[in-house]
Design an enzyme around this catalytic site. Structure first.
Site, PDB file in Angstrom:
ATOM      1  CG  ASP A   1      -1.836   1.135   1.345  1.00 45.27           C
ATOM      2  OD1 ASP A   1      -2.295   1.623   0.293  1.00 45.27           O
ATOM      3  OD2 ASP A   1      -2.101   1.575   2.478  1.00 45.27           O
TER       4      ASP A   1
ATOM      5  CG  ASP B   1      -2.037   7.326   0.627  1.00 50.60           C
ATOM      6  OD1 ASP B   1      -2.043   8.557   0.660  1.00 50.60           O
ATOM      7  OD2 ASP B   1      -2.085   6.670  -0.435  1.00 50.60           O
TER       8      ASP B   1
ATOM      9  N   GLY C   1      -5.423   2.819  -3.308  1.00 48.85           N
ATOM     10  CA  GLY C   1      -6.642   3.520  -3.692  1.00 48.85           C
ATOM     11  C   GLY C   1      -6.388   4.999  -3.887  1.00 48.85           C
TER      12      GLY C   1
END
Length: 225
Positions: free
Chosen positions: A8, A10, A98
């Site tokens: 990921d 963030d 995302g």
């Protein structure tokens, strides 16, 4: 042996949540941060939060370049070393987020991850560089998206691993990934309780120490310094 690892961005590769920084710059942080936290904690479906946040922020192309550099400047300790060591051990490293692709590409490139292995959500801009929407077809703008990406890039892999801080990262487990929850930046209790492995220390070299055999650690000892 095919080994694939997905990070990921963030609060995992970087200490910031890019969308929240964009919100702060746009003066809508009080409206956006609760949406981000609710989505990451599992209290709100990602697709419900995604469009709402971007409609509030309406980022321009120039701002995304600044966020990309901020991702680099706020990278988590050990990020560069971990990616280099994993690559040296034969792992195929991807970034799955995302977040906004145009910004995520910056830190991925800095870490040596090629653009083709960066999976995030593209924004659209008009000729003046103003926000004109996002790729609504991206699986990463909705719940279950990280499982889709993990299933696709991990096809045929002998080992498939997902590293991240949020509930969306747990979804990769549905695709057969071993999830390593990362709480070095933000500790989310739902991830700490559900992930098969959990790292509290704010240092991504811990991922390598968890995955590598003793002889492999010896081979990449210099890279991990």
């Amino acid at each position: 042996m095919k080994q694939v690892i997905l990070f990921d961005c963030d609060s995992t590769l970087s200490t910031i949540e890019g969308i929240d920084v964009l919100a702060e710059r746009a003066g809508v942080v009080d409206q956006v941060v609760p949406l981000t936290n609710a989505a990451m904690d599992g209290r709100l479906r990602l697709e419900e939060a995604y469009a709402a946040r971007l409609d509030l922020i309406r980022p321009d192309a120039g701002t995304l370049a600044a966020i990309g550099q901020l991702y680099i400047d706020t990278r988590v300790d050990g990020a560069s070393q971990a990616v280099a060591a994993l690559a040296a051990l034969g792992w195929e490293v991807h970034v799955v987020s995302g977040g906004i692709r145009q910004a995520v590409l910056a830190i991925a490139g800095f870490l040596g991850v090629p653009d083709a292995r960066v999976h995030a959500v593209d924004l659209r801009f008009d000729e003046a560089g103003h926000y004109a929407g996002f790729d609504t077809a991206s699986p990463l703008a909705r719940s279950g998206g990280k499982a889709e990406i993990a299933r696709r890039v991990g096809a045929g892999a002998d080992r498939l691993v997902m590293v991240g801080d949020g509930i969306t990262d747990l979804e990769a487990g549905e695709a057969g990934a071993t999830v390593i929850g990362f709480g070095g930046v933000v500790r989310r209790e739902i991830v700490a309780s559900r992930a098969p492995h959990y790292i509290d220390r704010a240092d991504l070299r811990e991922v390598v120490k968890l995955l590598a055999a003793p002889d492999e650690l010896a081979r990449v000892e210099v890279l991990l310094r």
